[in-house]
Write a protein that holds these residues in place. Structure first.
Motif, mmCIF file in Angstrom:
data_model
loop_
_atom_site.group_PDB
_atom_site.id
_atom_site.type_symbol
_atom_site.label_atom_id
_atom_site.label_comp_id
_atom_site.label_asym_id
_atom_site.label_seq_id
_atom_site.Cartn_x
_atom_site.Cartn_y
_atom_site.Cartn_z
ATOM 1 N N TYR A 131 -26.894 -35.530 -5.404
ATOM 2 C CA TYR A 131 -25.438 -35.411 -5.543
ATOM 3 C C TYR A 131 -25.099 -35.761 -6.986
ATOM 4 O O TYR A 131 -25.313 -36.898 -7.432
ATOM 5 N N GLY A 132 -24.582 -34.754 -7.721
ATOM 6 C CA GLY A 132 -24.368 -34.950 -9.141
ATOM 7 C C GLY A 132 -22.923 -34.858 -9.576
ATOM 8 O O GLY A 132 -21.994 -34.824 -8.757
ATOM 9 N N ALA A 133 -22.737 -34.806 -10.891
ATOM 10 C CA ALA A 133 -21.397 -34.765 -11.474
ATOM 11 C C ALA A 133 -20.614 -33.542 -11.018
ATOM 12 O O ALA A 133 -19.404 -33.619 -10.775
ATOM 13 N N GLU A 134 -21.292 -32.418 -10.880
ATOM 14 C CA GLU A 134 -20.595 -31.192 -10.482
ATOM 15 C C GLU A 134 -20.057 -31.303 -9.054
ATOM 16 O O GLU A 134 -18.944 -30.869 -8.755
ATOM 17 N N GLU A 135 -20.848 -31.891 -8.164
ATOM 18 C CA GLU A 135 -20.397 -32.067 -6.782
ATOM 19 C C GLU A 135 -19.190 -33.002 -6.709
ATOM 20 O O GLU A 135 -18.232 -32.747 -5.968
ATOM 21 N N LEU A 136 -19.229 -34.071 -7.506
ATOM 22 C CA LEU A 136 -18.094 -34.989 -7.503
ATOM 23 C C LEU A 136 -16.857 -34.319 -8.090
ATOM 24 O O LEU A 136 -15.745 -34.509 -7.578
ATOM 25 N N ARG A 137 -17.031 -33.532 -9.135
ATOM 26 C CA ARG A 137 -15.900 -32.837 -9.728
ATOM 27 C C ARG A 137 -15.269 -31.885 -8.712
ATOM 28 O O ARG A 137 -14.040 -31.804 -8.589
ATOM 29 N N SER A 138 -16.090 -31.160 -7.969
ATOM 30 C CA SER A 138 -15.560 -30.241 -6.952
ATOM 31 C C SER A 138 -14.769 -30.998 -5.893
ATOM 32 O O SER A 138 -13.741 -30.526 -5.404
ATOM 33 N N TYR A 139 -15.264 -32.192 -5.535
ATOM 34 C CA TYR A 139 -14.562 -33.010 -4.547
ATOM 35 C C TYR A 139 -13.219 -33.479 -5.095
ATOM 36 O O TYR A 139 -12.187 -33.378 -4.433
ATOM 37 N N VAL A 140 -13.206 -33.970 -6.314
ATOM 38 C CA VAL A 140 -11.967 -34.470 -6.917
ATOM 39 C C VAL A 140 -10.972 -33.338 -7.126
ATOM 40 O O VAL A 140 -9.755 -33.549 -7.047
ATOM 41 N N ASP A 141 -11.471 -32.124 -7.347
ATOM 42 C CA ASP A 141 -10.575 -30.972 -7.538
ATOM 43 C C ASP A 141 -9.746 -30.666 -6.301
ATOM 44 O O ASP A 141 -8.764 -29.926 -6.377
#
Length: 420
Positions: free
Chosen positions: A291-301
């Motif tokens: 689980y990386g930065a891109e996955e967290l960004r998608s969640y926060v979006d």
């Protein structure tokens, strides 16, 4: 020689006038830079100054929405919402699968349950005399009489296809002989489905009244729907969704007990620094992707745009809790992929169509249309900002569902302010 109104402009002045004309095309007054920009559309200082902060935010959303409609970017606009809805389908399916597995229900039991109460697909031929329920009584009575006449002739042995050509008001009815695409429960209005499903093959119904008018229909064929196509429905007869979600939560909790969290990487993400390593990982034996930065960004979006700065400013412990919570979906989707669980094409299309329909309704209410020039998008956005009609007010409120995506597609800038 004829007089002139004044000296001829120099070449430099002429070039300046040409530049003014070009700038005018981009909705910015010559020599007067915009105070607010939404993608390619700029608003002058006097316009922005008259608005309070909430109105400015709403204006940026209206403008971005209008641009998306005008530039035919609706699929890009709704993509995150479609993806989220499809994920919900997958997550429910995973939860149901985990539940039946935990409760010891096997495939044979599912098939046996379906065999006791199978679903069917119906092939129907019909004619309709159109007369909506709002029509005057004389119109309704006349339409009903025509349908009764057609029914009597059909039951007397006349060919139904010929009667369709003579009586039916449905477009292209004669060409198709009144034959409909095969339908399942939910495909047709309830009165039509109930009438069709009550018939034996080859039997003709009484006159059936629906919101469209008066129908005469014949059941041509009743087909049993394959178990594989309705397996999800069968699952729900064994385990209800709340219970299934409880099983899923228990399973996810066990997987999360094995996670390894990199708090340093999470802090770097919060600070906006590049993060070249995963935020969370699991032992290889579990088969869960990192689980990386891109996955967290998608969640926060998925949050409202104004919430994102608050996430960035969270205390370290709170941020770790947020990351842990965000991995629940990640873990369940990994399980779904491993088991080959995915939405059907029909589900994908239905969800996309639903969002496209919503956008079309909002666009109609707000006055935006495909191909609208940027200058008109700007003018219509200002008009929609203050319009009092209930449909406009509702559309203004509902497009907030797309706020984060609108800002991604058409970034908002205040010239002179630092770009984030």
């Amino acid at each position: 020689m004829g007089g002139t109104a004044g000296p001829r402009p120099s070449h430099r002045a002429a070039r300046g006038q040409a530049a003014c004309a070009v700038l005018a095309l981009f909705l910015v007054a010559c020599g007067d830079p915009p105070a607010l920009e939404v993608g390619p559309v700029g608003y002058e200082a006097e316009t922005v100054a008259a608005l309070d902060p909430a109105q400015r935010t709403l204006l940026t959303r209206l403008t971005a929405f209008g641009l998306a409609v005008a530039q035919d970017s609706v699929d890009a606009l709704i993509a995150p919402k479609v993806r989220a809805d499809l994920q919900s389908i997958v997550l429910q399916r995973v939860a149901m699968e985990l539940a039946v597995s935990s409760e010891g229900v096997d495939e044979d039991e599912l098939r046996a349950a379906y065999a006791r109460d199978p679903q069917h697909e119906l092939v129907v031929r019909h004619l309709v005399v159109l007369s909506e329920r709002w029509r005057p009584p004389e119109h309704r009575d006349s339409a009903r009489a025509r349908a009764v006449e057609a029914l009597e002739r059909a039951r007397a042995g006349e060919d139904l296809q010929a009667l369709v050509a003579e009586y039916s008001d449905e477009p292209r009815a004669a060409e198709r002989g009144g034959l409909l695409e095969p339908g399942r429960e939910g495909s047709w209005v309830p009165e039509f489905w109930e009438a069709a499903s009550s018939l034996e093959e080859g039997e003709i119904s009484d006159v059936v009244e629906t919101e469209f008018g008066f129908h005469v229909l014949r059941l041509e064929e009743r087909r049993r729907v394959p178990f594989e196509e309705v397996r999800d429905d069968v699952l729900e007869t064994f385990v209800n969704l709340p219970r299934a979600l409880g099983h899923a939560a228990d399973w996810v909790g066990g997987v999360q007990d094995e996670m390894r969290i990199d708090t340093g990487a999470i802090r770097a993400w919060q600070a906006g620094d590049p993060v070249g390593r995963p935020l969370v990982r699991w032992p290889d034996t579990l088969g869960i992707p990192e689980y990386g930065a891109e996955e967290l960004r998608s969640y926060v979006d998925t949050f409202r745009s104004e919430t994102v700065p608050e996430v960035r400013a969270m205390a370290s412990a709170d941020m770790v809790d947020l990351v842990v919570g965000s991995t629940r979906t990640h873990v369940l989707l990994a399980r779904a992929e491993a088991e080959g669980i995915a939405p059907s094409e029909a589900q994908r299309q239905a969800i996309r169509d639903r969002w496209v329909s919503r956008v079309a309704r909002w666009a109609s209410a707000l006055g935006f249309r495909r191909g609208m020039p940027e200058k008109e998008v700007k003018a219509q956005s200002l008009q929609a900002l203050t319009a009092q009609a209930q449909s406009v007010a509702q559309a203004r409120a509902e497009i907030s569902q797309l706020a984060g995506r609108l800002e991604q597609l058409y970034p908002v800038r205040t010239p002179g302010a630092p770009t984030p």
